[in-house]
Write a protein that holds these residues in place. Sequence first.
Motif, short mmCIF file in Angstrom:
data_model
loop_
_atom_site.label_atom_id
_atom_site.label_comp_id
_atom_site.label_asym_id
_atom_site.label_seq_id
_atom_site.Cartn_x
_atom_site.Cartn_y
_atom_site.Cartn_z
N ASP A 293 0.84 -1.20 0.00
CA ASP A 293 0.00 0.00 0.00
C ASP A 293 0.88 1.25 0.00
OD1 ASP A 293 -3.14 -0.63 0.84
OD2 ASP A 293 -1.71 -2.22 1.27
N PHE A 294 0.51 2.22 -0.87
CA PHE A 294 1.31 3.41 -1.03
C PHE A 294 0.43 4.65 -1.10
CE2 PHE A 294 3.21 -0.17 -3.22
CZ PHE A 294 4.45 -0.23 -2.63
N GLN A 295 1.05 5.76 -0.74
CA GLN A 295 0.37 7.06 -0.85
C GLN A 295 1.23 7.97 -1.71
OE1 GLN A 295 -1.41 9.19 2.68
NE2 GLN A 295 0.20 10.67 2.18
N LEU A 296 0.62 8.51 -2.77
CA LEU A 296 1.28 9.47 -3.65
C LEU A 296 0.70 10.85 -3.37
CD1 LEU A 296 2.94 10.32 -6.21
CD2 LEU A 296 0.92 9.63 -7.56
N THR A 297 1.58 11.83 -3.14
CA THR A 297 1.15 13.19 -2.82
C THR A 297 1.82 14.20 -3.75
OG1 THR A 297 0.90 12.61 -0.48
CG2 THR A 297 1.00 14.94 -1.01
N PHE A 298 1.02 15.10 -4.29
CA PHE A 298 1.54 16.27 -4.99
C PHE A 298 1.18 17.48 -4.12
CE2 PHE A 298 0.74 13.30 -8.48
CZ PHE A 298 1.90 13.41 -9.23
N SER A 299 2.16 18.29 -3.79
CA SER A 299 1.88 19.49 -2.99
C SER A 299 2.68 20.67 -3.56
CB SER A 299 2.26 19.27 -1.52
OG SER A 299 3.63 18.95 -1.39
N ARG A 300 2.13 21.85 -3.38
CA ARG A 300 2.83 23.05 -3.84
C ARG A 300 3.22 23.89 -2.62
NH1 ARG A 300 3.17 25.23 -8.63
NH2 ARG A 300 1.22 24.41 -9.49
N LEU A 301 4.53 24.03 -2.46
CA LEU A 301 5.04 24.87 -1.38
C LEU A 301 5.33 26.28 -1.86
CD1 LEU A 301 7.47 22.31 0.30
CD2 LEU A 301 5.02 22.59 0.61
N LEU A 302 5.82 26.37 -3.12
CA LEU A 302 6.17 27.66 -3.72
C LEU A 302 5.60 27.72 -5.13
CD1 LEU A 302 9.96 27.79 -2.73
CD2 LEU A 302 8.11 29.05 -1.62
N ALA B 106 5.79 13.18 -3.25
CA ALA B 106 6.18 12.27 -2.18
C ALA B 106 5.45 10.94 -2.34
CB ALA B 106 5.86 12.88 -0.81
N VAL B 107 6.20 9.85 -2.23
CA VAL B 107 5.62 8.51 -2.25
C VAL B 107 5.98 7.85 -0.93
CG1 VAL B 107 5.51 6.29 -3.42
CG2 VAL B 107 5.85 8.38 -4.75
N ARG B 108 4.97 7.36 -0.22
CA ARG B 108 5.19 6.79 1.10
C ARG B 108 4.52 5.43 1.22
NH1 ARG B 108 3.36 12.16 4.37
NH2 ARG B 108 5.33 13.29 4.32
N LYS B 109 5.04 4.66 2.18
CA LYS B 109 4.29 3.47 2.59
C LYS B 109 3.02 3.94 3.27
CE LYS B 109 6.44 -0.03 4.53
NZ LYS B 109 7.31 -0.85 5.40
N ALA B 110 1.97 3.10 3.20
CA ALA B 110 0.70 3.45 3.84
C ALA B 110 0.16 2.24 4.58
CB ALA B 110 -0.30 3.92 2.80
N LEU C 263 9.42 6.80 0.63
CA LEU C 263 10.17 6.06 -0.37
C LEU C 263 10.85 7.01 -1.34
CD1 LEU C 263 7.52 3.30 -1.13
CD2 LEU C 263 9.31 3.28 0.61
N LEU C 264 10.14 8.07 -1.73
CA LEU C 264 10.68 9.07 -2.65
C LEU C 264 10.10 10.42 -2.31
CD1 LEU C 264 12.23 9.90 -5.26
CD2 LEU C 264 10.12 9.39 -6.51
N GLU C 265 10.97 11.43 -2.26
CA GLU C 265 10.52 12.80 -2.03
C GLU C 265 11.40 13.71 -2.87
OE1 GLU C 265 8.97 15.32 1.84
OE2 GLU C 265 10.61 13.88 2.09
N VAL C 266 10.78 14.39 -3.84
CA VAL C 266 11.54 15.20 -4.77
C VAL C 266 10.73 16.44 -5.15
CG1 VAL C 266 10.67 13.89 -6.76
CG2 VAL C 266 12.81 15.15 -6.97
N VAL C 267 11.42 17.56 -5.39
CA VAL C 267 10.77 18.80 -5.79
C VAL C 267 11.14 19.08 -7.25
CG1 VAL C 267 10.54 21.27 -5.36
CG2 VAL C 267 10.85 19.69 -3.44
N VAL C 268 10.12 19.30 -8.08
CA VAL C 268 10.32 19.56 -9.51
C VAL C 268 9.45 20.73 -9.95
CG1 VAL C 268 10.91 17.15 -10.00
CG2 VAL C 268 8.52 17.90 -10.13
N ASP C 269 9.61 21.14 -11.21
CA ASP C 269 8.73 22.19 -11.72
C ASP C 269 7.40 21.59 -12.18
OD1 ASP C 269 9.16 21.08 -14.29
OD2 ASP C 269 10.86 22.40 -14.64
N ASP C 270 6.44 22.44 -12.50
CA ASP C 270 5.11 21.97 -12.87
C ASP C 270 5.13 21.06 -14.10
OD1 ASP C 270 4.49 23.97 -10.94
OD2 ASP C 270 2.49 24.17 -11.82
N ALA C 271 5.93 21.47 -15.10
CA ALA C 271 5.96 20.71 -16.34
C ALA C 271 6.45 19.29 -16.09
CB ALA C 271 6.85 21.41 -17.36
#
Length: 786
Positions: A232-241, A248-252, A389-397
């Motif tokens: 089981d996994f949780q995928l999150t898209f968030s905007r800080l700036l 972010a991909v996490r165990k759930a 499991l993975l946490e990375v910051v990228v641009d919108d595109a």
Amino acid sequence: MKVVNKLLAKLPDEVARQIPDVKLVDQDIKVPLAQGTFTQENILPPKLNLTDFTLSFEAGGEASIRNFNSPGDVDENRVVGEASEEEPEPGAPRPQLLLGGETGWMRYQVTARVKSAAGVNLSFLAGGTEGELSVTLSDYRAHPLTRNMREAAKMDLADLRIMQATDIAKLNPGDAMTWQARGNLQTRLELNWADLFTANLNRLAFVRGNELLALKADVEAGVSAKVGLTDDFQLTFSRLLAGRIQIAVRKAKSRDATLGAGLGVTVEFVDASAVKAQLGRVLEALLGPALREVAEKVGSPKDATALQVMDALVDKASKLKLNDVQKQALRLALERIGLDPALAEVSNIKAAWDDFKKKVETKVDEAAKTQIAAGFQYEYLRLNEASTLLEVVVDDATAMRFHGSLIKGNLTDLLKWMKELPENQKSAELLNYLNSTTLTRQQAYGFSLGLGSFEVLKSGGTRKESWVTQVNGEGARRQAFLGRRGYEDKLLGNRGQWVVDLKADMERFSPAPVASDFRYGLHLMLWGRQKKMTRKELQAAVDDAVVWGVLDAADAAAVMSTLQSDTGKEPIETRLELKMADDTFRAMVPKVQAFDLAMFSRALARAMPWSEQTPRASAEFRRSVYAPIWEAYLREVQEKGSMMTHDLPPSRAAQIAEYFLKRDPLGKELLLIESEWRPDSGAFSFAQVIEKNPGTLAKCQAFVAGMVRLRRAIDERKAPDELRTVFGELEGMWNTGFHLRAAGSLLSELAKATPMGLASVERTFSVTMTDRGEQLVFSTAKGTGA
């Protein structure tokens, strides 16, 4: 989204009626929504047809709205939370959205069934029936704390985000959306062939049981592997700036209600020819140095490799053109690798040799994939629930580009993109990947792939003992125990770093885990730090390998002959490993159910420090000379009674040693050193070893008690908490460098008494020449059968 908005047109007003007409800061709310009523009244449509999948809002599904407005609020998804005052543990979940300012959040959450659209493969849903599975969607909207919640709900639900790629662009600063499901997650690992080859080489071998294998590897040779597993996994898209998206991909928490389900780890090499590139090195190790030594005699160039010599001999044999010297060389080579020596006389040898090479290639592929799968599962099971499991910051595109693959559980495409070009690496800020800040593994050892989960060693000692528990939707548990002890022992000189790992973990969930549900293992590693080594220092490291049963006396001489030209010229790193998997460890436990004074004395004697003096020059000489001394010493300590808390005085230990050495023709050479205790003069004599490594009898007895306790826990299906006590009782046998040497000797002797003998224990001695970037791994396949 216009179609989606139209289908959900009634939703804002209907839901807003159930929200208090107060400010966000004024009240904590958690509003359950009657999803069945909403679907019956077409407020929620039965289905939403989206780009790659269909959402079905079932009557029995769960939906809710809640707010977060102050520190202390707990979001079970861990998207909203408080900033930690202390540095978090590696991989620990960090909230993307922080409480405590002038902003709060409304969270809209719904559970739905997802079914892939025609022609679309959703690997994320691989665990579902016919590509259909339950998911939880959450939409987090940031609002000033002074905003009216009813009005906020109307505004938010007028354009509800349901994890579409276009929804990413609609995230305002402080917003987030999540997708949680059970399925097959695919990731990518950047590993090193040299680390994969430190596993037991006899898994790759078809040689006679007493033959030494020496595999040369390039420490810079990398390999990429795709790894998949079901969980089981949780995928999150968030905007800080503005302009930046955090993925972010996490165990759930597991939704799986099937107790028999495991992780189902799969491995595939990114480059299909990866194994072929290493095959020559493996075949060279299997054929051994003998063929290289006779190269000129059989008509090959002097500097020809064993593989080149073998290919030439096989070619001549297939044409029946071998002379007697060449036939003899070929017969010996065939006998070494387990082929019929009579093939040297027949023309069909080439087909047999080609079949053998294909067989070895298959075995290399299987062995490497098995090690990657086992190592990944080991580390994954020790990641706490909700670990990142993975946490990375990228641009919108970039976020929108990889949205489709991420939603399908595929991390591989994003990771590949991040590694491809320097500009990609600069534009993506990697915060965490499997408890590390790099895509490449650190250094593999033992059960681990070196993914950054644990520190191997640090100055002084380290001890880690912990449980990781994952709970599924039915309340059943899957547990993993970590019991690791690391140390730096100056008495062992440059060989003084070591780590021991007691492994216990479950593949499947259980409503009430017991000790018999676990898979066990034990790993010991003695690490020699990089330095220019003298011949004596290298000989001491090779002696460690003999003590642990990795090499025998003939092997040790061959290894020293191979390495003697490297001493004193460039930094050398040595690494000695013993690893026992579940079946071997379980077979060994019943062999230690009572304190065998003679057996422990033999192990302690073999572990005595090496020197060039004849009685100390080999492990077997030390066993012959010192086993009676250790047995007499331990018996006298034992006879003092169980209340004794200290060893015998070192002066008494010297008297015992003197008594036996006077009567031993081999040991008389040591009388001058051993007959008197000289404090503060090293740790060489028997009395000095006693003084520097106290409590030997108590440690031996505690080791036996731990093995007895473990057997009873398994046989009587006791609670797994017993493992903490077991670890505490066993670890005394490896809390000094001397006792660690003795533990390795003891375990190798015990392994010989198991059905598979030493062959079931992974045993390697690795030597890395750092300037050249070259690694030699030595191992044997001996010890089959008791």
